[in-house]
Design a protein around this motif. Structure first.
Motif, PDB file in Angstrom:
ATOM      1  N   ASP A 101       0.864  -1.183   0.000  1.00 51.11           N
ATOM      2  CA  ASP A 101       0.000   0.000   0.000  1.00 51.11           C
ATOM      3  C   ASP A 101       0.898   1.229   0.000  1.00 51.11           C
ATOM      4  O   ASP A 101       1.376   1.667   1.045  1.00 51.11           O
ATOM      5  CB  ASP A 101      -0.924  -0.013   1.216  1.00 51.11           C
ATOM      6  CG  ASP A 101      -1.852   1.181   1.254  1.00 51.11           C
ATOM      7  OD1 ASP A 101      -1.796   2.016   0.319  1.00 51.11           O
ATOM      8  OD2 ASP A 101      -2.620   1.299   2.223  1.00 51.11           O
ATOM      9  N   ARG A 104      -0.179   4.346   2.211  1.00 53.46           N
ATOM     10  CA  ARG A 104      -0.335   4.232   3.666  1.00 53.46           C
ATOM     11  C   ARG A 104       0.521   5.264   4.398  1.00 53.46           C
ATOM     12  O   ARG A 104       1.569   5.676   3.890  1.00 53.46           O
ATOM     13  CB  ARG A 104       0.036   2.818   4.118  1.00 53.46           C
ATOM     14  CG  ARG A 104       1.528   2.515   4.063  1.00 53.46           C
ATOM     15  CD  ARG A 104       1.831   1.045   4.336  1.00 53.46           C
ATOM     16  NE  ARG A 104       3.242   0.750   4.414  1.00 53.46           N
ATOM     17  CZ  ARG A 104       4.013   0.440   3.389  1.00 53.46           C
ATOM     18  NH1 ARG A 104       3.519   0.400   2.162  1.00 53.46           N
ATOM     19  NH2 ARG A 104       5.296   0.168   3.560  1.00 53.46           N
ATOM     20  N   ASP A 132      -2.831 -11.086   7.420  1.00 53.38           N
ATOM     21  CA  ASP A 132      -3.499 -10.269   8.439  1.00 53.38           C
ATOM     22  C   ASP A 132      -2.524  -9.468   9.304  1.00 53.38           C
ATOM     23  O   ASP A 132      -2.945  -8.695  10.159  1.00 53.38           O
ATOM     24  CB  ASP A 132      -4.424 -11.128   9.306  1.00 53.38           C
ATOM     25  CG  ASP A 132      -3.698 -12.165  10.141  1.00 53.38           C
ATOM     26  OD1 ASP A 132      -2.439 -12.245  10.090  1.00 53.38           O
ATOM     27  OD2 ASP A 132      -4.380 -12.921  10.847  1.00 53.38           O
ATOM     28  N   ASN A 133      -1.218  -9.629   9.072  1.00 48.17           N
ATOM     29  CA  ASN A 133      -0.243  -8.831   9.830  1.00 48.17           C
ATOM     30  C   ASN A 133       0.879  -8.307   8.934  1.00 48.17           C
ATOM     31  O   ASN A 133       2.024  -8.189   9.346  1.00 48.17           O
ATOM     32  CB  ASN A 133       0.323  -9.630  11.003  1.00 48.17           C
ATOM     33  CG  ASN A 133       1.188 -10.803  10.565  1.00 48.17           C
ATOM     34  OD1 ASN A 133       1.096 -11.272   9.428  1.00 48.17           O
ATOM     35  ND2 ASN A 133       2.032 -11.289  11.463  1.00 48.17           N
ATOM     36  N   ASP A 134       0.527  -7.957   7.711  1.00 45.43           N
ATOM     37  CA  ASP A 134       1.502  -7.427   6.760  1.00 45.43           C
ATOM     38  C   ASP A 134       1.720  -5.940   7.055  1.00 45.43           C
ATOM     39  O   ASP A 134       0.774  -5.150   6.968  1.00 45.43           O
ATOM     40  CB  ASP A 134       0.989  -7.613   5.331  1.00 45.43           C
ATOM     41  CG  ASP A 134       2.001  -7.201   4.275  1.00 45.43           C
ATOM     42  OD1 ASP A 134       3.025  -6.572   4.614  1.00 45.43           O
ATOM     43  OD2 ASP A 134       1.761  -7.516   3.093  1.00 45.43           O
ATOM     44  N   PRO A 135       2.945  -5.531   7.388  1.00 43.72           N
ATOM     45  CA  PRO A 135       3.182  -4.117   7.661  1.00 43.72           C
ATOM     46  C   PRO A 135       3.036  -3.231   6.426  1.00 43.72           C
ATOM     47  O   PRO A 135       2.886  -2.018   6.539  1.00 43.72           O
ATOM     48  CB  PRO A 135       4.630  -4.090   8.185  1.00 43.72           C
ATOM     49  CG  PRO A 135       5.258  -5.335   7.659  1.00 43.72           C
ATOM     50  CD  PRO A 135       4.160  -6.351   7.558  1.00 43.72           C
ATOM     51  N   ALA A 137       0.537  -3.500   4.135  1.00 43.78           N
ATOM     52  CA  ALA A 137      -0.866  -3.294   3.744  1.00 43.78           C
ATOM     53  C   ALA A 137      -1.783  -3.895   4.800  1.00 43.78           C
ATOM     54  O   ALA A 137      -1.671  -5.077   5.128  1.00 43.78           O
ATOM     55  CB  ALA A 137      -1.157  -3.923   2.390  1.00 43.78           C
ATOM     56  N   SER A 138      -2.690  -3.073   5.314  1.00 46.72           N
ATOM     57  CA  SER A 138      -3.656  -3.548   6.309  1.00 46.72           C
ATOM     58  C   SER A 138      -4.686  -4.464   5.642  1.00 46.72           C
ATOM     59  O   SER A 138      -4.865  -4.427   4.420  1.00 46.72           O
ATOM     60  CB  SER A 138      -4.376  -2.357   6.943  1.00 46.72           C
ATOM     61  OG  SER A 138      -5.192  -1.711   5.961  1.00 46.72           O
ATOM     62  N   VAL A 139      -5.383  -5.251   6.445  1.00 49.19           N
ATOM     63  CA  VAL A 139      -6.433  -6.120   5.909  1.00 49.19           C
ATOM     64  C   VAL A 139      -7.526  -5.302   5.215  1.00 49.19           C
ATOM     65  O   VAL A 139      -7.931  -5.648   4.093  1.00 49.19           O
ATOM     66  CB  VAL A 139      -7.011  -7.057   6.996  1.00 49.19           C
ATOM     67  CG1 VAL A 139      -8.245  -7.785   6.480  1.00 49.19           C
ATOM     68  CG2 VAL A 139      -5.955  -8.053   7.453  1.00 49.19           C
ATOM     69  N   ARG A 141      -7.264  -2.564   3.647  1.00 50.21           N
ATOM     70  CA  ARG A 141      -6.718  -2.084   2.375  1.00 50.21           C
ATOM     71  C   ARG A 141      -6.617  -3.228   1.358  1.00 50.21           C
ATOM     72  O   ARG A 141      -6.918  -3.049   0.177  1.00 50.21           O
ATOM     73  CB  ARG A 141      -5.348  -1.464   2.616  1.00 50.21           C
ATOM     74  CG  ARG A 141      -4.800  -0.770   1.421  1.00 50.21           C
ATOM     75  CD  ARG A 141      -5.669   0.421   1.048  1.00 50.21           C
ATOM     76  NE  ARG A 141      -4.903   1.247   0.136  1.00 50.21           N
ATOM     77  CZ  ARG A 141      -5.427   1.898  -0.870  1.00 50.21           C
ATOM     78  NH1 ARG A 141      -6.723   1.854  -1.094  1.00 50.21           N
ATOM     79  NH2 ARG A 141      -4.675   2.615  -1.658  1.00 50.21           N
ATOM     80  N   HIS A 161       4.818 -10.133   5.495  1.00 47.45           N
ATOM     81  CA  HIS A 161       4.877  -9.608   4.126  1.00 47.45           C
ATOM     82  C   HIS A 161       5.115 -10.720   3.092  1.00 47.45           C
ATOM     83  O   HIS A 161       5.391 -10.442   1.929  1.00 47.45           O
ATOM     84  CB  HIS A 161       5.941  -8.516   4.026  1.00 47.45           C
ATOM     85  CG  HIS A 161       5.855  -7.687   2.784  1.00 47.45           C
ATOM     86  ND1 HIS A 161       4.675  -7.134   2.321  1.00 47.45           N
ATOM     87  CD2 HIS A 161       6.818  -7.329   1.882  1.00 47.45           C
ATOM     88  CE1 HIS A 161       4.919  -6.460   1.200  1.00 47.45           C
ATOM     89  NE2 HIS A 161       6.202  -6.565   0.915  1.00 47.45           N
TER      90      HIS A 161
END
Length: 193
Positions: A101, A104, A132-135, A137-139, A141, A161
């Motif tokens: 993202d 962001r 669900d824990n990718d720095p 891109a948020s869920v 997004r 990631h």
């Protein structure tokens, strides 16, 4: 889908995919696979990255499946939004893994020239795999992007990631998403017939 009839094109993200990255493993494992090489992996420029993707697609008339990671996913969206129809028709589908993202808060400055992210429906089937824990891109997004792009979505638990740092060197289970994408491509082809 015959693996001889299709080629795979790997699109790494920012800083490229090192030898231990799953994309490098897949490049060694899948037949008919090439990588989009960028002139500058450290300071990506949207126009340069999109042009490199277009050159790779134009250089070979065989149908292609794109396998993108992180900034590579955003590159695919930018390319698809402006690509010539003749080249778009060569793309059978895209596996979009852990899209970055670039809009962001706190996004690295090097990536901001890829904003805004195109929101148009992709003109080929796509499978988006997020975490669900990718720095990057948020869920929420990832849900937006999959909806906008018309992608089938899978959100993995605790996968980060989906790169070497998060423990995804070979990522053998990722092949299931590639096979799912190939199923979507075949389903769409049957519907058109």
């Amino acid at each position: 889908m015959s693996s001889q009839a299709i080629r795979y094109l790997i699109l790494p993200g920012w800083q490229g995919s090192p030898d231990a990255h799953w994309q490098s493993h897949w490049q060694r494992s899948l037949p008919n696979t090439a990588r989009v090489e960028q002139r500058d992996w450290q300071n990506p420029q949207r126009a340069d990255w999109v042009a490199a993707l277009e050159r790779e697609i134009a250089a070979d008339s065989r149908p292609v499946i794109l396998i993108a990671h992180s900034l590579g996913c955003v590159t695919v969206a930018h390319w698809a939004a402006q690509a010539p129809l003749a080249l778009l028709r060569r793309v059978r589908g895209a596996l979009l893994v852990a899209p970055a993202d670039v809009e962001r808060p706190g996004c690295p400055a090097e990536l901001r020239n890829f904003a805004p992210i195109p929101r148009e429906l992709l003109p080929f089937p796509s499978q988006l795999v997020g975490s669900d824990n990718d720095p990057a891109a948020s869920v929420p997004r990832v849900l937006e992007l999959s909806h906008d792009w018309g992608s089938e979505l899978a959100v993995l638990g605790g996968a980060g990631h989906i790169n070497v740092k998060s423990g995804h060197q070979r990522w053998e289970q990722g092949f299931a998403y590639l096979y799912r994408l190939q199923g979507l491509i075949e389903q769409q082809a049957r519907q058109r017939a």
